[in-house]
Write a protein that holds these residues in place. Structure first.
Motif, mmCIF file in Angstrom:
data_model
loop_
_atom_site.group_PDB
_atom_site.id
_atom_site.type_symbol
_atom_site.label_atom_id
_atom_site.label_comp_id
_atom_site.label_asym_id
_atom_site.label_seq_id
_atom_site.Cartn_x
_atom_site.Cartn_y
_atom_site.Cartn_z
ATOM 1 N N UNK A 275 0.837 -1.209 0.000
ATOM 2 C CA UNK A 275 0.000 0.000 0.000
ATOM 3 C C UNK A 275 0.868 1.254 0.000
ATOM 4 N N UNK A 276 0.429 2.227 -0.830
ATOM 5 C CA UNK A 276 1.072 3.541 -0.902
ATOM 6 C C UNK A 276 0.042 4.596 -0.521
ATOM 7 N N UNK A 277 0.464 5.612 0.171
ATOM 8 C CA UNK A 277 -0.491 6.613 0.655
ATOM 9 C C UNK A 277 0.128 8.018 0.602
ATOM 10 N N UNK A 295 -5.741 11.533 -15.620
ATOM 11 C CA UNK A 295 -5.326 12.075 -16.919
ATOM 12 C C UNK A 295 -3.991 11.515 -17.391
ATOM 13 N N UNK A 296 -3.381 10.624 -16.580
ATOM 14 C CA UNK A 296 -2.144 9.981 -17.025
ATOM 15 C C UNK A 296 -0.955 10.131 -16.102
ATOM 16 N N UNK A 297 -1.045 11.018 -15.099
ATOM 17 C CA UNK A 297 0.077 11.159 -14.157
ATOM 18 C C UNK A 297 0.158 9.922 -13.267
ATOM 19 N N UNK A 298 1.348 9.595 -12.836
ATOM 20 C CA UNK A 298 1.519 8.432 -11.949
ATOM 21 C C UNK A 298 1.438 8.865 -10.484
ATOM 22 N N UNK A 299 1.277 7.864 -9.609
ATOM 23 C CA UNK A 299 1.235 8.117 -8.168
ATOM 24 C C UNK A 299 2.566 8.731 -7.712
ATOM 25 N N UNK A 303 3.665 12.358 -5.806
ATOM 26 C CA UNK A 303 4.539 12.389 -4.626
ATOM 27 C C UNK A 303 5.700 13.350 -4.846
ATOM 28 N N UNK A 304 6.290 13.329 -6.058
ATOM 29 C CA UNK A 304 7.415 14.223 -6.352
ATOM 30 C C UNK A 304 6.977 15.682 -6.339
ATOM 31 N N UNK A 305 5.773 15.951 -6.847
ATOM 32 C CA UNK A 305 5.259 17.321 -6.826
ATOM 33 C C UNK A 305 5.178 17.848 -5.394
ATOM 34 N N UNK A 306 4.886 16.943 -4.456
ATOM 35 C CA UNK A 306 4.720 17.349 -3.054
ATOM 36 C C UNK A 306 6.002 17.142 -2.241
ATOM 37 N N UNK A 307 7.127 16.897 -2.978
ATOM 38 C CA UNK A 307 8.443 16.731 -2.347
ATOM 39 C C UNK A 307 8.458 15.607 -1.296
#
Length: 635
Positions: A275-277, A295-299, A303-307
């Motif tokens: 599980x990823x959260x 729309x195609x972005x990955x999980x 996570x990277x966008x939110x550092x």
């Protein structure tokens, strides 16, 4: 002994003699009193140190207390003969005498410790602190009671201990190891050497012809003790443990099925999911991220966008009960592999959850676990039965029955070992497989004899072993015919070893005269090997301990030799480098070394002071009283 009394009194003559003996004992009790039968030497002092007297009862109590403490550390009570064999009886006596000498010294010097200070020391002892970190009177009372102390006796002991520490602390104050000593120890402990070496084997010994009868006979006569038949003992024993009881306990399917139903949940393996959260501050933020994923972005992109690092979003592969947040658990275990949930209002914020792997759960059938369940049930029942059977065995043994007789009456199985030596091997040299593990039965049997009533041996926390020695086969010299194959093998090994040593000696002589180790190796069809960073106290997989020791007996550039791990190998080496690291007094290693030496020096100073003190103030010991308390007088 009980069996002997029973047998002796089985006829009219024995009964008459036993009546006379008992009559004399009764008369003796009437004249001298019964107390001396148990105390042996009345109220006389066991030892006198100056004006301090150690009574027999005082030493008996101290001796018993300390043996109990040692027994708790060993996990079993040590028999008196083992206590004496280990020297524990003498150590306790020496310690008691030393403590008495320090107590006498404190009195003569007028040293005192206030009640307030003793109270402070006791209340600050971490052993007596409760869960809140404060002194717990109930814990204090319980712990000292377990150690056999009353409160008054414990306080007195702590007062004496504080005074002894004052004296010893004064004697050892300022003790410091010298820098020269530390340098020498640093060199001894940390010096490293590098060597080039060749290993000679059986091939370098050459062909060895079979021995003549005269050679074989001569070798046998010179090494007869090596081929001597050891003493063997015939032993009967009974093992009583829950596992042993379980072997002859029958468990029905009905009983096992009931337990299966009760333990069904524990027997099953729950479904687990990877599980990823990601936690968001609001539903809107979570919903926006969810739309990006649609729309195609990955999980991982979110996570990277939110550092967020991988460790920030990875919950691991876990079961449903392991998830703290019920809402997250419900969502995570409703998803399919690689699905991402809708925003979830959880305990710690709004979450998006992804499942990357599903490990299905498993519910074993009754048939697949029936055998183990029945065994577990039988062992559980065995635990309840062990004490009952133990008491029955003790009753039978107390009534004079042998181990085999007692086992038969109680319903246990006795095992008889026809012959075993001290190492637990049968006459054919193979290990005796029936010997129970977890108890030193063989050593106890060889410390006993035929007809002796032996103490019951403790096996773990809930097991017992009873044994009798049924026979003794004395050690004897074997004939050459009995061990001819072994004698020939030994002779051959000695021949190989002797030839290798001679060849190694020749090589070392050549090296000392300027020869090259590579040339010597080449002439023998061997290759030169190297070993580095060799320390005195270290053994490597390539170099036996004897070789390491030899390496440190020669100087840099010198050659040497040493036998290998067996007779058919020999090492020749040259020391090519010696490194001694500089003394670093600030290093952790040297700090520990310094502290260890300081403790040793302090112990030595304190010991010398106590020896001198005992001699100066005068010490006398009643050895007969000591022997009676420690059991030495029974030998």
């Amino acid at each position: 002994m009980l069996r002997g009394i029973r047998n002796a009194s089985s006829n009219w003559l024995g009964k008459t003699l036993m009546t006379i003996v008992m009559g004399l004992l009764i008369v003796a009790f009437g004249i001298w009193g019964i107390a001396d039968i148990f105390q042996g030497f009345g109220q006389s002092a066991l030892a006198t140190v100056g004006n301090t007297e150690i009574s027999t009862e005082q030493f008996r109590q101290i001796y018993t207390d300390r043996l109990q403490q040692i027994g708790r550390q060993f996990g079993r009570t040590l028999p008196p003969d083992q206590v004496r064999a280990l020297g524990i009886d003498r150590q306790i006596l020496q310690q008691v005498i030393a403590e008495a000498a320090l107590d006498e010294d404190a009195r003569r010097k007028g040293l005192e410790v206030s009640d307030k200070e003793i109270s402070r020391q006791i209340m600050s002892d971490p052993n007596f602190k409760g869960a809140n970190g404060a002194f717990d009177p109930a814990r204090f009372a319980g712990l000292i009671r377990q150690l056999g102390y009353t409160e008054q006796r414990y306080v007195t002991e702590q007062r004496n201990l504080a005074l002894r520490r004052q004296i010893v602390g004064t004697v050892t104050a300022g003790v410091e190891p010298s820098t020269k000593l530390l340098e020498a120890l640093n060199r001894f402990q940390n010096e490293q050497r590098t060597i080039d070496y060749v290993k000679l084997g059986a091939a370098q010994a050459g062909s060895i012809d079979p021995p003549t009868e005269a050679q074989l006979s001569g070798y046998f006569d010179a090494h007869k003790v090596q081929f001597r038949a050891p003493e063997y003992r015939k032993i009967a024993f009974v093992v009583l443990t829950p596992e042993e009881v379980a072997k002859w306990t029958t468990v029905s399917d009905d009983d096992a099925k009931k337990v299966y139903e009760q333990r069904k949940d524990k027997l099953s393996t729950p479904e687990r999911r990877k599980i990823w959260q990601i936690i968001f501050p609001s539903v809107a933020d979570a919903q926006a991220a969810r739309e990006k994923i649609a729309s195609g972005a990955s999980f991982d992109d979110i996570a990277k966008e939110r550092n967020l690092a991988t460790s920030d979003i990875d919950l691991g592969t876990i079961s449903r009960p392991e998830i703290v947040d019920p809402a997250v658990a419900e969502a995570a275990f409703s998803l399919k592999t690689d699905d991402v949930s809708q925003p979830i209002q959880g305990k710690f914020g709004v979450a998006l959850v992804k499942v990357s792997k599903i490990e299905p759960g498993n519910q074993p059938t009754y048939d697949s676990v029936a055998t183990k369940l029945k065994h577990d049930i039988a062992v559980d029942r065995g635990r309840a039965e062990v004490n009952n059977l133990h008491n029955k065995m003790e009753d039978e043994r107390g009534g004079g029955a042998s181990v085999v007789e007692a086992a038969k009456k109680v319903g246990l199985s006795a095992v008889t070992i026809e012959a075993t030596d001290r190492s637990g091997r049968a006459p054919d040299g193979k290990p005796v497989t029936e010997i129970p593990q977890g108890v030193d039965l063989i050593a106890q049997a060889f410390a006993s004899d035929v007809g002796v009533d032996n103490d019951t041996l403790q096996l773990g926390n809930n097991g017992f072993v009873w044994f009798d020695v049924l026979g003794v086969t004395p050690s004897r010299d074997r004939t050459l015919a009995e061990v001819k194959d072994k004698v020939e093998a030994g002779w051959r090994k000695d021949q190989i070893s002797g030839r290798l040593m001679t060849k190694a000696t020749d090589i070392v002589r050549n090296l000392e005269q300027g020869g090259k180790i590579a040339e010597e190796a080449s002439s023998l069809g061997l290759k030169v090997e190297s070993a580095s960073a060799i320390k005195r106290d270290a053994t490597t997989g390539e170099l036996p301990a004897a070789v390491v020791a030899a390496v440190f007996r020669v100087v840099k550039g010198a050659a040497g030799q040493a036998p290998g791990a067996d007779n058919d190998e020999w090492f020749v080496f040259r020391v090519t480098d010696v490194k001694v690291p500089p003394l670093d007094l600030a290093s952790d290693e040297m700090k520990k070394l310094r502290e260890g030496i300081q403790r040793s020096l302090s112990d030595e100073y304190a010991g010398q002071y106590i020896v001198q003190l005992e001699s100066k103030i005068g010490t006398t010991i009643n050895q007969a009283a000591v022997a009676q308390i420690t059991g030495a007088s029974n030998n």
